[in-house]
Write an enzyme that holds these catalytic residues in place. Structure first.
Site, PDB file in Angstrom:
ATOM      1  CD  GLU A 179       3.496   0.994  11.322  1.00 21.43           C
ATOM      2  OE1 GLU A 179       3.122  -0.147  11.653  1.00 21.43           O
ATOM      3  OE2 GLU A 179       3.532   1.378  10.150  1.00 21.43           O
ATOM      4  CG  ASP A 197      -1.294  -0.092   6.703  1.00 23.47           C
ATOM      5  OD1 ASP A 197      -2.114   0.205   5.814  1.00 23.47           O
ATOM      6  OD2 ASP A 197      -0.132   0.335   6.730  1.00 23.47           O
ATOM      7  CB  SER A 235       0.230  -3.910   5.928  1.00 22.75           C
ATOM      8  OG  SER A 235      -0.124  -2.632   5.584  1.00 22.75           O
TER       9      SER A 235
HETATM   10  C1  GLA Z   1       1.079   3.230   4.417  1.00 16.36           C
HETATM   11  C2  GLA Z   1       0.573   3.656   5.774  1.00 16.36           C
HETATM   12  C3  GLA Z   1      -0.934   3.870   5.762  1.00 16.36           C
HETATM   13  C4  GLA Z   1      -1.368   4.762   4.609  1.00 16.36           C
HETATM   14  C5  GLA Z   1      -0.713   4.296   3.309  1.00 16.36           C
HETATM   15  C6  GLA Z   1      -0.997   5.248   2.171  1.00 16.36           C
HETATM   16  O1  GLA Z   1       0.605   1.964   4.106  1.00 16.36           O
HETATM   17  O2  GLA Z   1       0.885   2.675   6.730  1.00 16.36           O
HETATM   18  O3  GLA Z   1      -1.346   4.409   6.995  1.00 16.36           O
HETATM   19  O4  GLA Z   1      -1.088   6.108   4.869  1.00 16.36           O
HETATM   20  O5  GLA Z   1       0.689   4.163   3.437  1.00 16.36           O
HETATM   21  O6  GLA Z   1      -2.346   5.242   1.877  1.00 16.36           O
END
Ligand code: GLA
Length: 400
Positions: free
Chosen positions: A177, A189, A140
């Site tokens: 995003e 995230d 993230s």
């Molecule tokens: C990414 C997305 C999250 C989530 C994950 C899977 O990190 O940003 O929102 O969906 O994938 O759990």
């Protein structure tokens, strides 16, 4: 083997100093302040946030810092120590797909705040970034950037940054995003980057938006959570993530529910779906939500090692039913388990990126070596390792 296996976290003030130096050399003068936001690891609850499910991420000690100064001419100018790709442009021209690249995450935040009437047109910003969150590793880095910058904007405008204020900022970051960067992610995230507490994971109910801190103390269990960055790049702005989301929407329509979270009788529902692929996708979501509840319960009771088997079941479900793993992730998980991990799974969006392994202290070295060795033997990129310590949420480091 020559690769350095550990990615050391860098102190937040060291990161902030680098951001300020870059700010000064690019823009002249000092920034109005410096803000930080963490990367995250998701302990369990994968690909269920956009299904109204339960997730259990925590903030990492790897953070993104931004040095920011407000301006009043509608201009945004962003630079980073990580890339030569700068962006300078008019904020009134920000729209889906423009700008592209990393500036979308910054410009998108202002766009969302303008859209909701939180900030007025004409306001602009200079911004310099320095980060220790690995980019493209599924930890993230984009949410960390959005959240550090959103907090900066709120602080500079004197808006509240208490938990209610943060909920509004989370919303702006998610819109940035989804709508400007074009990545249809689910919101986990940004929420954890804004609301995490040190020493705790955040149990987030994505249907009600309720959150509860869950204590996570690996040390007292004589264990550690290792993040294994496979060094296989992952991308969410491509078709696969969106396809999984769309498949769940089709299944919901067939079942006549708004989200899969609204399903009580999993067996009946799985029996009524017609396409075999839908059965697999829905089965992952329903079983994963159940596992999150069980892990949160065990952690609350201090039974850290016992969550291992649930982590591994999560991986198998993501690999076989949801089909978002990759050869690099499977290799890391299998090798960690062979070398004595209590449990292991891919984490984040998948298709590359990172895995995690819950490992007893006396097996850490063996796990690191075996994961690297098996990757080399299979001619895969050599993974690197990060220490996962539940850390704090986005915060201000300085304000002039
Ligand atoms: C990414 C997305 C999250 C989530 C994950 C899977 O990190 O940003 O929102 O969906 O994938 O759990």
């Amino acid at each position: 083997m020559t690769t350095q296996p550990w990615v050391a976290p860098i102190g937040v003030h060291t990161l902030a100093d680098r951001a300020e130096v870059l700010f000064h050399s690019t823009f002249g003068g000092a920034a109005d302040g410096v803000w930080a936001a963490p990367g995250r690891v998701n302990l369990i609850g994968e690909h269920v946030d956009y299904a109204g499910g339960l997730v259990l991420p925590f903030a990492l000690s790897y953070v993104t810092t931004v040095a920011v100064r407000a301006r009043d001419d509608d201009q945004l100018h962003c630079v980073s120590t990580h890339t030569d790709e700068q962006w300078r442009g008019n904020l009134s021209e920000v729209a889906p797909g423009h700008p592209d690249g990393w500036a979308a995450y910054v410009a998108g935040v202002v766009w969302a705040m303008r859209n909701s009437g939180t900030i007025s047109a004409g306001m602009g910003f200079d911004l310099a970034v320095h980060s220790s969150v690995p980019v493209g590793s599924g930890l993230s880095s984009s949410a960390a950037l959005e959240c550090a910058f959103a907090l900066a904007v709120a602080d500079l405008l004197g808006h509240p940054t208490d938990s209610d204020g943060r909920l509004r900022l989370i919303d702006a970051c998610i819109r940035a995003e989804n709508e400007i960067a074009g990545s249809p992610t689910g919101g986990m995230d940004q929420t954890v980057a804004m609301l995490a507490q040190p020493g705790h994971a955040l149990l987030l109910d994505c249907r009600s938006a309720d959150t509860r801190p869950v204590p996570v103390d690996f040390e007292s269990a004589n264990g550690r959570l290792l993040i294994i960055d496979t060094n296989a790049p992952h991308r969410l702005v491509d078709g696969q993530y969106g396809e999984r989301r769309a498949a769940l929407e089709v299944a919901c329509a067939e079942l006549g529910v708004e989200t899969l979270r609204d399903i009580d009788d999993a067996d009946a529902v799985l029996g009524s779906l017609t396409a075999p692929e839908s059965v697999k996708r829905v089965r992952h979501v329903l079983t994963e939500i159940k596992r999150v509840g069980e892990v949160a319960e065990l952690l609350t009771l201090g039974r850290v090692a016992d969550i291992g088997t649930l982590l591994t079941s999560s991986h198998l479900s993501l690999r076989d039913d949801y089909e978002v793993s990759s050869v690099e992730l499977d290799n890391a998980v299998d090798a960690a388990l062979e070398a004595g991990a209590w449990g292991a799974r891919m984490t984040g969006g998948g298709f590359g990126g990172s895995a995690l392994a819950l490992v007893p202290d006396d097996r850490v070295e063996a796990v690191v070596e075996h994961v690297m060795h098996t990757a080399a033997q299979a001619s895969l990129p050599i993974p690197q390792f990060l220490a996962a310590e539940p850390s704090r949420s986005a915060h201000r480091l300085s304000l002039r």
